[in-house]
Design a protein around this motif. Structure first.
Motif, mmCIF file in Angstrom:
data_model
loop_
_atom_site.group_PDB
_atom_site.id
_atom_site.type_symbol
_atom_site.label_atom_id
_atom_site.label_comp_id
_atom_site.label_asym_id
_atom_site.label_seq_id
_atom_site.Cartn_x
_atom_site.Cartn_y
_atom_site.Cartn_z
ATOM 1 N N LEU A 137 -5.946 0.771 -4.848
ATOM 2 C CA LEU A 137 -6.252 0.870 -3.536
ATOM 3 C C LEU A 137 -7.726 0.731 -3.135
ATOM 4 O O LEU A 137 -7.910 0.975 -2.005
ATOM 5 C CB LEU A 137 -5.458 2.088 -3.125
ATOM 6 C CG LEU A 137 -4.100 1.971 -3.233
ATOM 7 C CD1 LEU A 137 -3.402 3.512 -2.641
ATOM 8 C CD2 LEU A 137 -3.315 0.787 -2.428
ATOM 9 N N VAL A 154 0.814 -1.244 0.109
ATOM 10 C CA VAL A 154 -0.047 -0.075 0.053
ATOM 11 C C VAL A 154 0.720 1.277 0.088
ATOM 12 O O VAL A 154 0.593 2.050 -0.720
ATOM 13 C CB VAL A 154 -0.973 0.089 1.247
ATOM 14 C CG1 VAL A 154 -1.563 1.311 1.334
ATOM 15 C CG2 VAL A 154 -2.033 -1.032 1.113
ATOM 16 N N THR A 208 -5.326 4.351 -8.246
ATOM 17 C CA THR A 208 -6.187 4.477 -7.229
ATOM 18 C C THR A 208 -7.509 3.325 -7.194
ATOM 19 O O THR A 208 -7.835 3.112 -5.961
ATOM 20 C CB THR A 208 -7.282 5.818 -7.300
ATOM 21 O OG1 THR A 208 -7.973 5.776 -8.659
ATOM 22 C CG2 THR A 208 -6.276 6.967 -7.348
ATOM 23 N N VAL A 227 -8.217 3.336 2.480
ATOM 24 C CA VAL A 227 -7.991 2.182 1.352
ATOM 25 C C VAL A 227 -8.585 0.916 1.758
ATOM 26 O O VAL A 227 -8.767 0.492 2.840
ATOM 27 C CB VAL A 227 -6.361 2.134 1.242
ATOM 28 C CG1 VAL A 227 -5.645 3.439 0.839
ATOM 29 C CG2 VAL A 227 -5.585 1.578 2.496
ATOM 30 N N GLU A 262 0.952 4.085 -2.832
ATOM 31 C CA GLU A 262 0.621 5.479 -2.508
ATOM 32 C C GLU A 262 1.556 6.569 -2.732
ATOM 33 O O GLU A 262 1.461 7.505 -3.295
ATOM 34 C CB GLU A 262 0.471 5.529 -0.724
ATOM 35 C CG GLU A 262 -0.947 4.883 -0.279
ATOM 36 C CD GLU A 262 -1.062 4.804 1.081
ATOM 37 O OE1 GLU A 262 -2.094 4.636 1.785
ATOM 38 O OE2 GLU A 262 -0.142 4.951 1.795
ATOM 39 N N LEU A 270 -6.938 8.598 4.201
ATOM 40 C CA LEU A 270 -7.175 7.765 3.319
ATOM 41 C C LEU A 270 -8.138 6.764 3.760
ATOM 42 O O LEU A 270 -7.624 6.176 4.945
ATOM 43 C CB LEU A 270 -6.234 7.382 2.533
ATOM 44 C CG LEU A 270 -5.516 8.124 1.485
ATOM 45 C CD1 LEU A 270 -4.250 7.238 0.656
ATOM 46 C CD2 LEU A 270 -6.463 8.472 0.247
ATOM 47 N N TRP A 314 -2.205 13.071 3.595
ATOM 48 C CA TRP A 314 -3.129 12.519 2.824
ATOM 49 C C TRP A 314 -3.200 11.074 3.185
ATOM 50 O O TRP A 314 -4.452 10.915 3.239
ATOM 51 C CB TRP A 314 -2.517 12.589 1.544
ATOM 52 C CG TRP A 314 -3.261 12.052 0.421
ATOM 53 C CD1 TRP A 314 -4.568 11.980 -0.106
ATOM 54 C CD2 TRP A 314 -2.632 10.815 -0.539
ATOM 55 N NE1 TRP A 314 -4.685 11.311 -1.262
ATOM 56 C CE2 TRP A 314 -3.628 10.300 -1.192
ATOM 57 C CE3 TRP A 314 -1.387 10.304 -0.358
ATOM 58 C CZ2 TRP A 314 -3.412 9.480 -2.135
ATOM 59 C CZ3 TRP A 314 -1.182 9.262 -1.282
ATOM 60 C CH2 TRP A 314 -2.299 8.530 -2.350
ATOM 61 N N ARG A 315 -2.239 10.604 3.499
ATOM 62 C CA ARG A 315 -2.330 9.214 4.030
ATOM 63 C C ARG A 315 -3.219 8.974 5.005
ATOM 64 O O ARG A 315 -3.966 7.936 5.078
ATOM 65 C CB ARG A 315 -0.897 8.500 4.190
ATOM 66 C CG ARG A 315 -0.093 8.578 2.765
ATOM 67 C CD ARG A 315 1.369 7.878 3.270
ATOM 68 N NE ARG A 315 1.106 6.393 3.560
ATOM 69 C CZ ARG A 315 2.061 5.637 3.737
ATOM 70 N NH1 ARG A 315 3.145 6.064 4.334
ATOM 71 N NH2 ARG A 315 1.791 4.177 3.808
#
Length: 228
Positions: free
Chosen positions: A118, A48, A115, A156, A52, A154, A150-151
């Protein structure tokens, strides 16, 4: 840690891919068109974190394509600790504007496919363009959002490796079918062209790692081979 799973039966996957080409009204590749993997192979997805990072770098490249200053781009890369994730051609473009501007713009569809890997994009339909809300799912670089920031926002849900491999096989076939259709002047099923399909295939070829006696080590981003 990435999950390694047995690859699905390649003949069954190929049959499903050809059925989809037929449904879309596209020409079918010749009978000797190679399979993407062999029975008994294994598959896994890139981690991941690696996916990313690739999404973030491609998004930054696109920001440079549309006018982001060099200093701002470099500052964001350094602040997000992503310099090591940038390939040499990308580095030349970010720092000096060198390279094929148009080819970097086309990465929009590769980013879209990543995208999907994920689970941030629900479908990768060859007849449809990139989702209009894609930008909202990416780092807000102009607004100062860092890679880590940002992570953290998310949610995911990575695809199962077998599903990603099946979509890779489909795009392997679609790549041939779209190029053949454009050569012969045949209608395409939607608004995107072979360049978009090729970019989506590029992303899937990179993200899906195949393990078996006939596979080399997983390629780097610039090493992905789309020649066949």
């Amino acid at each position: 840690m990435a999950t390694v799973v047995p690859a699905p039966d390649p003949a069954d996957v190929r049959e499903a891919s050809l059925d989809e080409l037929s449904r879309l009204g596209l020409p079918l590749p010749p009978g000797n068109f190679p399979l993407v993997w062999e029975p008994g192979d294994e598959i896994e997805l890139r981690s991941v974190g690696e996916v990313e990072a690739r999404i973030a770098v491609l998004h930054l490249i696109l920001a440079r394509c549309f006018g982001m200053p060099t200093e701002a781009a470099m500052g964001w890369l350094l602040g997000s600790r992503l310099v090591d994730s940038v390939t040499p051609p990308e580095w030349d473009f970010v720092t000096a504007g060198k390279g094929d501007h148009r080819s970097f713009v086309l990465h929009h569809d590769a980013l879209f496919a990543l995208t999907w890997v994920l689970g941030l994009t629900k479908q990768l339909d060859p007849s449809l363009p990139v989702d209009e809300d894609l930008v909202a799912k990416l780092p807000n670089i102009v607004g100062g959002e860092t890679f880590d920031g940002w992570r953290r926002r998310l949610l995911v849900a990575p695809q199962h490796p077998a599903d990603a491999a099946a979509l890779l096989d489909l795009h392997y076939c679609l790549d041939w079918a779209y190029l053949e259709s454009e050569r012969e002047g045949l209608p395409l099923p939607g608004v995107i062209d072979s360049h978009a399909i090729g970019q989506r295939r590029w992303a899937l070829e990179w993200a899906v790692m195949l393990r078996g006696p006939y596979h080399d080590s997983p390629p780097g981003w610039e090493e992905v081979d789309l020649s066949t």
